[in-house]
Scaffold this motif. Structure first.
Motif, PDB file in Angstrom:
ATOM      1  N   ALA A  89      29.369  78.678  -1.633  1.00 34.04           N
ATOM      2  CA  ALA A  89      30.701  78.554  -1.030  1.00 34.04           C
ATOM      3  C   ALA A  89      30.870  79.596   0.076  1.00 34.04           C
ATOM      4  CB  ALA A  89      31.790  78.695  -2.081  1.00 34.04           C
ATOM      5  N   VAL A  90      30.401  80.805  -0.180  1.00 34.11           N
ATOM      6  CA  VAL A  90      30.457  81.866   0.825  1.00 34.11           C
ATOM      7  C   VAL A  90      29.651  81.451   2.057  1.00 34.11           C
ATOM      8  CG1 VAL A  90      29.625  84.216   1.345  1.00 34.11           C
ATOM      9  CG2 VAL A  90      30.926  83.777  -0.743  1.00 34.11           C
ATOM     10  N   CYS A  91      28.492  80.847   1.845  1.00 36.25           N
ATOM     11  CA  CYS A  91      27.662  80.398   2.974  1.00 36.25           C
ATOM     12  C   CYS A  91      28.392  79.350   3.807  1.00 36.25           C
ATOM     13  CB  CYS A  91      26.329  79.843   2.468  1.00 36.25           C
ATOM     14  SG  CYS A  91      25.215  81.116   1.843  1.00 36.25           S
ATOM     15  N   VAL A  92      29.100  78.425   3.154  1.00 38.31           N
ATOM     16  CA  VAL A  92      29.874  77.401   3.866  1.00 38.31           C
ATOM     17  C   VAL A  92      30.970  78.069   4.696  1.00 38.31           C
ATOM     18  CG1 VAL A  92      31.544  75.514   3.554  1.00 38.31           C
ATOM     19  CG2 VAL A  92      29.396  75.518   2.272  1.00 38.31           C
ATOM     20  N   MET A  93      31.689  79.006   4.085  1.00 38.05           N
ATOM     21  CA  MET A  93      32.781  79.681   4.777  1.00 38.05           C
ATOM     22  C   MET A  93      32.256  80.454   5.990  1.00 38.05           C
ATOM     23  SD  MET A  93      34.795  80.856   1.345  1.00 38.05           S
ATOM     24  CE  MET A  93      36.452  81.237   1.888  1.00 38.05           C
ATOM     25  N   GLU A  94      31.132  81.119   5.813  1.00 37.41           N
ATOM     26  CA  GLU A  94      30.544  81.876   6.918  1.00 37.41           C
ATOM     27  C   GLU A  94      30.070  80.952   8.033  1.00 37.41           C
ATOM     28  OE1 GLU A  94      27.376  84.080   5.155  1.00 37.41           O
ATOM     29  OE2 GLU A  94      28.718  85.614   4.377  1.00 37.41           O
ATOM     30  N   ALA A  95      29.342  79.914   7.663  1.00 35.03           N
ATOM     31  CA  ALA A  95      28.767  79.009   8.664  1.00 35.03           C
ATOM     32  C   ALA A  95      29.848  78.327   9.493  1.00 35.03           C
ATOM     33  CB  ALA A  95      27.884  77.969   7.984  1.00 35.03           C
ATOM     34  N   ASP A  96      30.944  77.952   8.843  1.00 32.33           N
ATOM     35  CA  ASP A  96      32.018  77.242   9.542  1.00 32.33           C
ATOM     36  C   ASP A  96      33.133  78.166  10.008  1.00 32.33           C
ATOM     37  OD1 ASP A  96      30.473  75.098   8.841  1.00 32.33           O
ATOM     38  OD2 ASP A  96      32.075  73.957   7.906  1.00 32.33           O
ATOM     39  N   GLN A  97      32.989  79.457   9.735  1.00 31.92           N
ATOM     40  CA  GLN A  97      33.988  80.468  10.094  1.00 31.92           C
ATOM     41  C   GLN A  97      35.383  80.063   9.595  1.00 31.92           C
ATOM     42  OE1 GLN A  97      32.956  81.057  14.408  1.00 31.92           O
ATOM     43  NE2 GLN A  97      32.928  83.190  13.724  1.00 31.92           N
ATOM     44  N   ILE A  98      35.467  79.771   8.293  1.00 33.14           N
ATOM     45  CA  ILE A  98      36.733  79.395   7.672  1.00 33.14           C
ATOM     46  C   ILE A  98      37.059  80.339   6.529  1.00 33.14           C
ATOM     47  CG2 ILE A  98      36.722  76.973   8.378  1.00 33.14           C
ATOM     48  CD1 ILE A  98      35.498  76.240   5.677  1.00 33.14           C
ATOM     49  N   ARG A  99      38.334  80.562   6.313  1.00 32.79           N
ATOM     50  CA  ARG A  99      38.794  81.489   5.280  1.00 32.79           C
ATOM     51  C   ARG A  99      39.111  80.798   3.954  1.00 32.79           C
ATOM     52  NH1 ARG A  99      39.925  83.603  10.108  1.00 32.79           N
ATOM     53  NH2 ARG A  99      39.990  85.850  10.330  1.00 32.79           N
ATOM     54  N   ARG A 100      39.230  79.457   4.013  1.00 31.95           N
ATOM     55  CA  ARG A 100      39.552  78.679   2.820  1.00 31.95           C
ATOM     56  C   ARG A 100      38.781  77.372   2.892  1.00 31.95           C
ATOM     57  NH1 ARG A 100      43.758  79.577   6.045  1.00 31.95           N
ATOM     58  NH2 ARG A 100      45.169  81.249   5.515  1.00 31.95           N
ATOM     59  N   VAL A 101      38.386  76.860   1.728  1.00 30.39           N
ATOM     60  CA  VAL A 101      37.683  75.584   1.712  1.00 30.39           C
ATOM     61  C   VAL A 101      38.187  74.742   0.540  1.00 30.39           C
ATOM     62  CG1 VAL A 101      35.675  76.498   0.453  1.00 30.39           C
ATOM     63  CG2 VAL A 101      35.421  74.467   1.849  1.00 30.39           C
ATOM     64  N   PRO A 102      38.579  73.487   0.812  1.00 32.10           N
ATOM     65  CA  PRO A 102      39.011  72.603  -0.275  1.00 32.10           C
ATOM     66  C   PRO A 102      37.856  72.309  -1.240  1.00 32.10           C
ATOM     67  CG  PRO A 102      39.766  71.762   1.842  1.00 32.10           C
ATOM     68  CD  PRO A 102      38.780  72.861   2.126  1.00 32.10           C
ATOM     69  N   VAL A 103      38.212  72.173  -2.493  1.00 28.53           N
ATOM     70  CA  VAL A 103      37.257  71.870  -3.549  1.00 28.53           C
ATOM     71  C   VAL A 103      37.536  70.447  -4.019  1.00 28.53           C
ATOM     72  CG1 VAL A 103      36.411  72.537  -5.830  1.00 28.53           C
ATOM     73  CG2 VAL A 103      37.243  74.300  -4.248  1.00 28.53           C
ATOM     74  N   VAL A 104      36.485  69.644  -4.131  1.00 24.07           N
ATOM     75  CA  VAL A 104      36.639  68.269  -4.579  1.00 24.07           C
ATOM     76  C   VAL A 104      35.923  68.062  -5.915  1.00 24.07           C
ATOM     77  CG1 VAL A 104      36.933  67.317  -2.252  1.00 24.07           C
ATOM     78  CG2 VAL A 104      34.634  67.482  -3.231  1.00 24.07           C
ATOM     79  N   ASP A 105      36.394  67.034  -6.654  1.00 23.46           N
ATOM     80  CA  ASP A 105      35.749  66.693  -7.915  1.00 23.46           C
ATOM     81  C   ASP A 105      34.578  65.741  -7.648  1.00 23.46           C
ATOM     82  OD1 ASP A 105      36.820  64.115  -7.559  1.00 23.46           O
ATOM     83  OD2 ASP A 105      38.398  64.405  -9.063  1.00 23.46           O
ATOM     84  N   SER A 106      33.986  65.231  -8.702  1.00 21.34           N
ATOM     85  CA  SER A 106      32.806  64.368  -8.552  1.00 21.34           C
ATOM     86  C   SER A 106      33.115  63.055  -7.840  1.00 21.34           C
ATOM     87  CB  SER A 106      32.183  64.092  -9.920  1.00 21.34           C
ATOM     88  OG  SER A 106      33.128  63.458 -10.763  1.00 21.34           O
ATOM     89  N   ASP A 107      34.391  62.665  -7.772  1.00 23.52           N
ATOM     90  CA  ASP A 107      34.794  61.455  -7.052  1.00 23.52           C
ATOM     91  C   ASP A 107      35.224  61.750  -5.620  1.00 23.52           C
ATOM     92  OD1 ASP A 107      34.392  59.743  -9.259  1.00 23.52           O
ATOM     93  OD2 ASP A 107      36.356  60.289 -10.071  1.00 23.52           O
ATOM     94  N   GLY A 108      35.133  63.018  -5.206  1.00 25.85           N
ATOM     95  CA  GLY A 108      35.528  63.391  -3.856  1.00 25.85           C
ATOM     96  C   GLY A 108      37.018  63.631  -3.697  1.00 25.85           C
ATOM     97  N   LYS A 109      37.746  63.654  -4.823  1.00 25.66           N
ATOM     98  CA  LYS A 109      39.201  63.873  -4.772  1.00 25.66           C
ATOM     99  C   LYS A 109      39.510  65.368  -4.795  1.00 25.66           C
ATOM    100  CE  LYS A 109      40.274  59.509  -6.939  1.00 25.66           C
ATOM    101  NZ  LYS A 109      40.917  58.817  -8.041  1.00 25.66           N
ATOM    102  N   LEU A 110      40.590  65.743  -4.121  1.00 21.89           N
ATOM    103  CA  LEU A 110      40.987  67.139  -4.053  1.00 21.89           C
ATOM    104  C   LEU A 110      41.230  67.707  -5.445  1.00 21.89           C
ATOM    105  CD1 LEU A 110      41.768  69.499  -2.163  1.00 21.89           C
ATOM    106  CD2 LEU A 110      44.123  68.653  -2.292  1.00 21.89           C
TER     107      LEU A 110
END
Length: 141
Positions: A89-110
């Protein structure tokens, strides 16, 4: 340790046609700086941040009273799953330069949101410092 252990579950969200004033009110009511925008299946399609409102609506002189979430939202949205490791998750935030990232379940729902604050509260100072350093760099083009 994975994202589900530190994320904020069931975050406030909106749809693309939600009035922007309502989105800003959600931010105020929930003490947050990002509201995910979901489709009819509750899958994230974008996010509206407080900065999006300031830059895309206010700074451009657009009529905020007539604006909708879609007018300000950032897309495409980057997400992680609840079982994503904190390191990934930290790698995603760093790569995209974002401070927050939505988390989805196995169906892709928030399912939640993980933020720098969540990392800090989880006693992950090294991860928090790393993300802050990376997202604070000037935008990469």
């Amino acid at each position: 340790m994975n994202v589900s252990s530190v994320m904020t579950p069931n975050p406030a969200c909106c749809i693309a046609t939600t009035p922007l004033r309502d989105v800003a009110k959600m931010m105020l009511d929930n003490d947050c700086g990002q509201i995910p925008v979901v489709d009819e299946s509750q899958r994230p399609i974008g996010v509206v941040t407080d900065r999006d409102i300031a830059v895309r609506i206010v700074a451009e002189g657009r009529d905020a009273s007539q604006a909708k979430a879609a007018d300000a939202m950032s897309m495409p949205v980057r997400t992680v799953t609840a079982d994503t490791s904190l390191k990934d998750a930290v790698c995603v935030m760093e790569a995209d330069q974002i401070r927050r990232v939505p988390v989805v379940d196995s169906d892709g729902k928030l399912a939640g949101i993980v933020s720098i604050a969540d990392l800090a509260l989880a006693n992950r100072p090294e991860a928090t410092a790393e993300v802050v350093r990376e997202v604070s760099e000037p935008a990469r083009h």
